[in-house]
Design an enzyme around this catalytic site. Structure first.
Site, PDB file in Angstrom:
ATOM      1  N   GLY A 192     -12.801  43.118 -22.825  1.00  0.00           N
ATOM      2  CA  GLY A 192     -12.123  42.023 -22.137  1.00  0.00           C
ATOM      3  C   GLY A 192     -11.568  42.560 -20.850  1.00  0.00           C
TER       4      GLY A 192
ATOM      5  N   LYS B 100      -3.728  47.646 -23.815  1.00  0.00           N
ATOM      6  CA  LYS B 100      -3.053  48.581 -22.923  1.00  0.00           C
ATOM      7  C   LYS B 100      -1.647  48.094 -22.571  1.00  0.00           C
ATOM      8  CE  LYS B 100      -6.695  51.324 -21.906  1.00  0.00           C
ATOM      9  NZ  LYS B 100      -7.516  50.802 -23.009  1.00  0.00           N
TER      10      LYS B 100
ATOM     11  N   ASN C 221     -12.085  40.621 -27.725  1.00  0.00           N
ATOM     12  CA  ASN C 221     -12.586  39.497 -26.948  1.00  0.00           C
ATOM     13  C   ASN C 221     -13.973  39.129 -27.434  1.00  0.00           C
ATOM     14  OD1 ASN C 221     -10.786  39.000 -24.324  1.00  0.00           O
ATOM     15  ND2 ASN C 221     -10.710  41.143 -24.937  1.00  0.00           N
TER      16      ASN C 221
ATOM     17  N   GLU D 293      -9.576  35.485 -27.421  1.00  0.00           N
ATOM     18  CA  GLU D 293      -9.090  36.819 -27.732  1.00  0.00           C
ATOM     19  C   GLU D 293      -8.476  36.790 -29.107  1.00  0.00           C
ATOM     20  OE1 GLU D 293      -7.083  39.460 -24.517  1.00  0.00           O
ATOM     21  OE2 GLU D 293      -6.543  37.384 -24.102  1.00  0.00           O
TER      22      GLU D 293
ATOM     23  N   ARG E 271       0.374  27.104 -31.160  1.00  0.00           N
ATOM     24  CA  ARG E 271       1.241  26.634 -30.069  1.00  0.00           C
ATOM     25  C   ARG E 271       0.451  26.576 -28.769  1.00  0.00           C
ATOM     26  NH1 ARG E 271       2.260  30.837 -26.626  1.00  0.00           N
ATOM     27  NH2 ARG E 271       2.180  32.942 -27.497  1.00  0.00           N
TER      28      ARG E 271
ATOM     29  N   PHE F 157       5.211  33.384 -19.473  1.00  0.00           N
ATOM     30  CA  PHE F 157       6.474  33.969 -19.905  1.00  0.00           C
ATOM     31  C   PHE F 157       7.110  34.754 -18.781  1.00  0.00           C
ATOM     32  CE2 PHE F 157       4.018  33.462 -23.785  1.00  0.00           C
ATOM     33  CZ  PHE F 157       4.944  32.786 -24.556  1.00  0.00           C
TER      34      PHE F 157
END
Length: 177
Positions: free
Chosen positions: A44, A50, A58, A109, A134, A139
């Protein structure tokens, strides 16, 4: 009309609208029809593991072309199995354009709830999407994102242990050739 309609939105109104993680409502709602996907695990954007400390798999976009068009972006729960492994794992997965990283294409993912020693690029993964957790939302920073993911995983594990789901691990989908 002198058009000076007090557009004084000086930018701090924006902050209010951003959901904080604590307000995240998790629907945990079953899909009317489970979505079954099979495909290779591809590299991905290397960010899941990381940056966030979560190994994410992915799925090759070819595996879900045309199959998830009616699933809105968001976080989902289900089960996954890797070709090299007999075990079926509980899985939290994210479908979307991933607002956090301004993606340009749809991604699927999956985070398999398990400690894996190494990554599994190139392996076939079978993914069963059972329900919706959700919506996606941006964020404020990585810590909030990590917290949200960790809560997603907790709720995923909880619901998949209930009688409605627990037996899906033995579904033919995971064993058929």
């Amino acid at each position: 009309g002198n058009g000076n309609g007090n557009g004084n939105g000086n930018g701090n109104g924006e902050k209010e609208k951003k959901k904080t993680t604590t307000e995240l409502t998790r629907a945990m709602k079953a899909l009317e029809k489970m979505v079954l996907l099979r495909g290779k695990v591809v590299k991905g954007f290397q960010r899941g593991s990381k940056l966030l400390g979560w190994p994410t798999a992915n799925l090759d976009p070819a595996a879900f072309k045309g199959k998830i068009d009616d699933l809105s972006e968001g976080v989902y729960y289900g089960f996954a199995k890797l070709e090299s492994d007999q075990k079926v794992y509980k899985t939290a997965l994210s479908i979307g354009w991933n607002p956090q990283f301004q993606n340009k294409e749809k991604t699927v993912e999956a985070y398999l709830v398990n400690e894996f020693a190494e990554d599994f690029y190139g392996e076939e993964m079978r993914l069963m999407i059972c329900g919706y957790t959700r919506p996606q939302c941006p964020f404020d920073g990585l810590d909030a994102l990590k917290k949200a993911i960790s809560d997603d995983v907790e709720e995923t594990v909880k619901i998949l242990d209930t009688k409605d789901y627990i037996n899906l691990k033995d579904h033919d989908f995971f064993t058929q050739k």
